[in-house]
Design a protein around this motif. Structure first.
Motif, short mmCIF file in Angstrom:
data_model
loop_
_atom_site.label_atom_id
_atom_site.label_comp_id
_atom_site.label_asym_id
_atom_site.label_seq_id
_atom_site.Cartn_x
_atom_site.Cartn_y
_atom_site.Cartn_z
N HIS A 89 0.85 -1.36 -0.06
CA HIS A 89 0.01 -0.09 -0.08
C HIS A 89 0.85 1.24 0.09
N GLU A 90 1.89 1.22 0.68
CA GLU A 90 2.65 2.30 0.91
C GLU A 90 3.49 2.74 -0.53
N ARG A 91 3.82 1.50 -1.14
CA ARG A 91 4.43 1.75 -2.53
C ARG A 91 3.32 2.31 -3.54
N ILE A 92 2.18 1.77 -3.55
CA ILE A 92 1.09 2.36 -4.28
C ILE A 92 0.79 3.90 -3.98
N LEU A 93 0.73 4.12 -2.91
CA LEU A 93 0.49 5.47 -2.44
C LEU A 93 1.60 6.42 -3.00
N TYR A 94 2.80 5.79 -2.89
CA TYR A 94 4.25 6.67 -3.24
C TYR A 94 4.22 7.02 -4.65
N GLU A 95 3.58 5.85 -5.36
CA GLU A 95 4.02 5.85 -6.86
C GLU A 95 2.74 6.86 -7.37
N GLN A 96 1.65 6.88 -6.74
CA GLN A 96 0.53 7.84 -7.12
C GLN A 96 0.84 9.28 -6.81
N LEU A 97 1.26 9.46 -5.62
CA LEU A 97 1.66 10.60 -5.19
C LEU A 97 2.73 11.30 -5.99
N LYS A 98 3.82 10.53 -6.45
CA LYS A 98 4.62 10.82 -7.35
C LYS A 98 4.35 11.47 -8.49
N GLN A 99 3.56 10.46 -9.26
CA GLN A 99 2.82 10.77 -10.59
C GLN A 99 2.04 12.11 -10.58
N ARG A 100 1.53 12.21 -9.34
CA ARG A 100 0.74 13.43 -9.34
C ARG A 100 1.39 14.88 -9.13
N VAL A 101 2.56 14.65 -8.32
CA VAL A 101 3.45 15.54 -8.13
C VAL A 101 4.08 16.04 -9.22
N SER A 102 4.52 15.31 -9.94
CA SER A 102 5.39 15.40 -11.05
C SER A 102 4.42 16.02 -12.16
N ALA A 103 3.22 15.68 -12.24
CA ALA A 103 2.44 16.25 -13.09
C ALA A 103 1.67 17.56 -12.80
N GLY A 104 2.31 18.00 -11.27
CA GLY A 104 1.82 19.27 -10.73
C GLY A 104 0.30 19.29 -10.62
N ALA A 105 -0.11 18.03 -10.10
CA ALA A 105 -1.54 17.63 -10.08
C ALA A 105 -2.12 17.07 -8.84
N VAL A 106 -1.31 17.37 -7.56
CA VAL A 106 -1.82 17.11 -6.40
C VAL A 106 -3.13 17.99 -6.08
N GLU A 107 -4.09 17.17 -6.02
CA GLU A 107 -5.36 18.00 -5.55
C GLU A 107 -5.14 18.40 -3.98
N GLN A 136 3.33 21.88 -3.13
CA GLN A 136 3.65 20.98 -4.25
C GLN A 136 3.02 19.65 -3.98
N LEU A 137 2.83 19.33 -2.41
CA LEU A 137 2.36 18.30 -1.89
C LEU A 137 0.98 18.29 -1.69
N GLY A 138 0.39 19.57 -1.88
CA GLY A 138 -1.04 19.67 -1.65
C GLY A 138 -1.26 20.34 -0.15
N VAL A 139 -0.27 20.45 0.52
CA VAL A 139 -0.30 21.13 1.88
C VAL A 139 -0.38 22.51 1.98
N ARG A 140 -1.20 23.31 2.38
CA ARG A 140 -1.26 24.75 2.14
C ARG A 140 -1.31 25.38 3.55
N VAL A 141 0.03 26.22 3.96
CA VAL A 141 -0.06 26.66 5.06
C VAL A 141 0.15 28.37 4.87
N GLU A 142 -0.20 28.91 5.91
CA GLU A 142 -0.09 30.35 6.02
C GLU A 142 0.31 30.74 7.42
N SER A 143 1.24 32.21 7.36
CA SER A 143 1.34 32.30 8.67
C SER A 143 0.30 33.16 9.34
N PHE A 144 0.16 32.69 10.69
CA PHE A 144 -0.90 33.14 11.54
C PHE A 144 -0.38 34.00 12.83
N GLY A 145 0.99 34.67 12.70
CA GLY A 145 1.29 35.37 14.03
C GLY A 145 2.04 34.30 14.81
#
Ligand code: ADP
Ligand code: MG
Length: 630
Positions: free
Chosen positions: A470-488, A517-526
């Motif tokens: 499962h780890e490998r599958i997720l990794y491959e999927q993530l990698k594909q999406r990241v390189s396509a710039g398509a992490v939702e 790029q990984l789909g994690v969005r953070v902003e400064s909040f003070g």
């Protein structure tokens, strides 16, 4: 080259390497001096992580005008005068090297005024050269400003990381000094923006809350112990709060932050059985003992000390914590803090959601069992039921394309599937499984020991490690999406504020693009709070905060500035590992099917991202040979 004596300037430069490694070490030394001078107010401001400038202002006893040159001379101190004093040290500094070292690697201005002085006086020191002493207007106390650190040692400057990272270290150094000195009002500014303000009067817990966030402070347990002239007191975190590293273990000896392996070990022992493997406790412990019971002169920055009787200290610490944990209802607190902590609340919500999905699945599968029992003729009806229900559960689990694909082998009693099992992560593969049985992968699989899947294939028998696959599958999927710039990215309806340590907060903001790029969005909040506004949609079932923390821990574990691509790859591994089903998770047949259906994604590589194999194959020939059939 003939033997010759090095110039004082060069000696200082070499010595500076020991004391002044980065801007944070300058901040540490200057703050220590201010505390030693009896200041009740210390203001620290840095710009560009301290690389451009560092300024420490205090209202302590000051330095007399005629002593200014001496203050920046090496081995000049007002704190000790004879060897015996080394065993009576009650100040943070005593070596008389800090100012000289800093002056050797930066442009330093020192202005000061004593209570007796008519006016203030100022001296400038550039590259070890002193200016004239000039009078200046100043309140009682001292101002030290250091600009262009390492301007004359370009190699060291090159080793420094970005200003955000350096600032992370600065704020860690600040915290180490400010936490125990509750009699002093401290403030910290970065690039002219206030970062921390620690007034007097709130007490230690309040100070911890201001530095590390309220959520943690609300989950601390008070501990104390006095044995003869050694007293220990402070806070240990509830086991529901832990880290993957030991940097949140703060020990203060007579007001000085120290690192000590034995004490860390005692802490670990006290939490043994309370934390899962690989997790580290969080604690803030102050220790007081007569100075003659400890040698502080064994480490250049005094980070480590030598105790006269370290065994006794170890036992005292361990006994103190154990006694407290035995009389504290830790379990009750876990439940009550589930409401208080957003982290745990998310986890609880997640578990409830999983439970619900499980129940739907069980009902559905029971229906199918019934249809199977009615014989092949009833299959159509069965798959209809399956098809209809599968819509309800499609958010959580992949439904099989065709009910007939299941063999009786898979239909173990589903009611026994424990609701505590966390099947949710599999859902992350769900969306992509649309192409379903395209792999046509042998859906005959048996789960054994809740960790391996045994399947029959053309070649023979394959044993699959469920987590690794499962780890490998997720990794491959993530990698594909990241390189396509398509992490939702799934936007959070209400952005979630996350309390972090100063270093974590700095790392989060510094690596914002990478996280995006990984789909994690953070902003400064003070302060040290960041706002989490989006997370990878495909990881919908791990609490978003957990994803963020895991990723930050990974980033901070890097010793040197890693290559961006390496780091990204590393983070993909971290996320994949975190999101994958675990060994020990009992899987429903549908989950097994979903997993096998996606094997083609990792075809050709039988290794999980950590290099462990995902599957072992026993060929028919091999089996025949072993059973002596041929
Ligand atoms: P040390 O702290 O080990 O004595 P330093 O080089 O840091 O050595 O400082 C040298 C001396 O300068 C100190 O012993 C102290 O007398 C004086 N000094 C430095 N900073 C301050 C300050 N902020 N206020 C008053 N005196 C100071
Ligand atoms: Mg000093």
């Amino acid at each position: 080259m003939p033997i010759h004596r090095l110039s004082q300037g060069l000696v200082n430069k070499i010595a500076a390497g020991e004391v002044v490694g980065r801007p944070a070490s300058v901040v540490k030394e200057l703050m220590e001096n201010a505390v030693d001078a009896g200041a009740t107010r210390i203001d620290v401001s840095v710009s560009q992580g301290g690389l451009d400038s560092i300024r420490v202002v205090d209202n302590g006893g000051g330095i007399a005008a005629d002593e200014l040159p001496l203050a920046v001379a090496s081995h000049a101190t007002s704190k000790i005068s004879e060897a015996d004093d080394l065993f009576r040290v009650d100040t943070l500094g005593f070596r008389g090297e800090a100012l000289a070292s800093i002056a050797a690697v930066g442009r330093m201005t020192l202005s000061s005024r004593t209570p007796e002085g008519q006016s203030g006086a100022e001296i400038e020191c550039v590259g070890g050269e002193l200016s004239e002493i000039v009078p200046c207007g100043a309140p009682v106390g001292t101002i030290v400003e250091v600009r262009d650190l390492f301007y004359n040692t370009p190699v060291r400057r090159k080793f420094l990381r970005t200003s955000a990272t350096e600032f992370g270290h600065v704020s860690e150094a600040f915290t180490r000094i400010a936490l125990p000195a509750t009699q002093v009002h401290f403030s910290l500014r970065h690039n002219d923006k206030p970062v921390l303000d620690l007034p007097v009067g709130g007490g230690w817990l309040e100070r911890i809350a201001l530095c590390f966030g309220r959520e943690l402070a609300e989950n601390l347990i008070w501990v104390e112990s006095v044995e003869d002239d050694v007293s220990l007191s402070g806070y240990a975190a509830h086991p529901s709060h832990s880290r993957s590293h030991n940097r949140m273990q703060y020990f203060f000896l007579n007001g000085r932050y120290i690192r000590d392996r034995a004490l860390q070990h005692a802490l670990g022992e006290a939490y043994r059985g309370l934390l899962t493997v690989g997790r580290q406790p969080i604690a803030f412990i102050t220790m007081r003992m007569p100075p003659e019971l400890v040698d502080v002169n064994v480490h250049p920055t005094k980070l480590e000390v030598r105790f006269l009787d370290s065994g006794r200290l170890y036992s005292q610490l361990l006994a103190m914590l154990r006694a407290k944990f035995l009389t504290t209802d830790l379990h009750a607190r876990i439940q009550s803090c589930g409401e208080a902590s957003s982290d745990d609340a998310a986890a609880a919500h997640d578990a409830a959601h999983t439970d619900q999905l499980r129940q739907q699945l069980v009902d559905w599968a029971k229906g199918k069992v019934a249809s199977w029992d009615q014989g092949p003729g009833a299959r159509d009806q069965g798959s209809e039921v399956g098809g209809q229900r599968s819509e309800d559960i499609s958010r959580g689990l992949t439904a099989p394309g065709e009910a007939g694909a299941f063999s009786p082998l898979q239909l173990r009693p589903l009611d026994r599937v424990s609701p505590a099992d966390n099947a949710a992560p599999l859902s992350s593969t769900a969306g992509q499984a649309g192409s379903a049985t395209q792999a046509g992968s042998s859906a005959r699989a048996l789960q054994v020991h809740d960790r391996y899947l045994v399947t029959e294939s053309e070649e023979g028998v394959t044993i699959i490690d469920q987590h690794a696959l499962h780890e490998r599958i997720l990794y491959e999927q993530l990698k594909q999406r990241v390189s396509a710039g398509a992490v939702e990215t799934q936007n959070l309806l209400v952005p979630e504020p996350v309390d972090l340590s100063p270093t974590e907060a700095a790392a989060a903001l510094e690596n914002r693009d990478l996280l995006a790029q990984l789909g994690v969005r953070v902003e400064s909040f003070g302060g040290d709070t960041v706002l989490l506004s989006g997370y990878p949609a495909m990881l919908a079932n791990i609490p978003p905060v957990e994803v963020l923390r895991a990723v930050l821990e990974r980033i901070l574990a890097e010793v040197k500035q890693p290559d961006r691509r390496d780091l990204l790859d590393d983070l993909l591994h971290t996320i994949a590992c975190k999101a994958a089903i675990k060994a020990g998770d009992r899987l429903a047949p549908e989950e097994i099917a979903a997993l096998l259906e996606q094997r083609h994604l990792v075809e050709g590589s039988h290794h999980c991202p950590h290099g462990r194999p995902t599957a072992l194959v026993f060929t028919r020939e091999e089996l025949d040979k072993r059973f002596k059939r041929v």
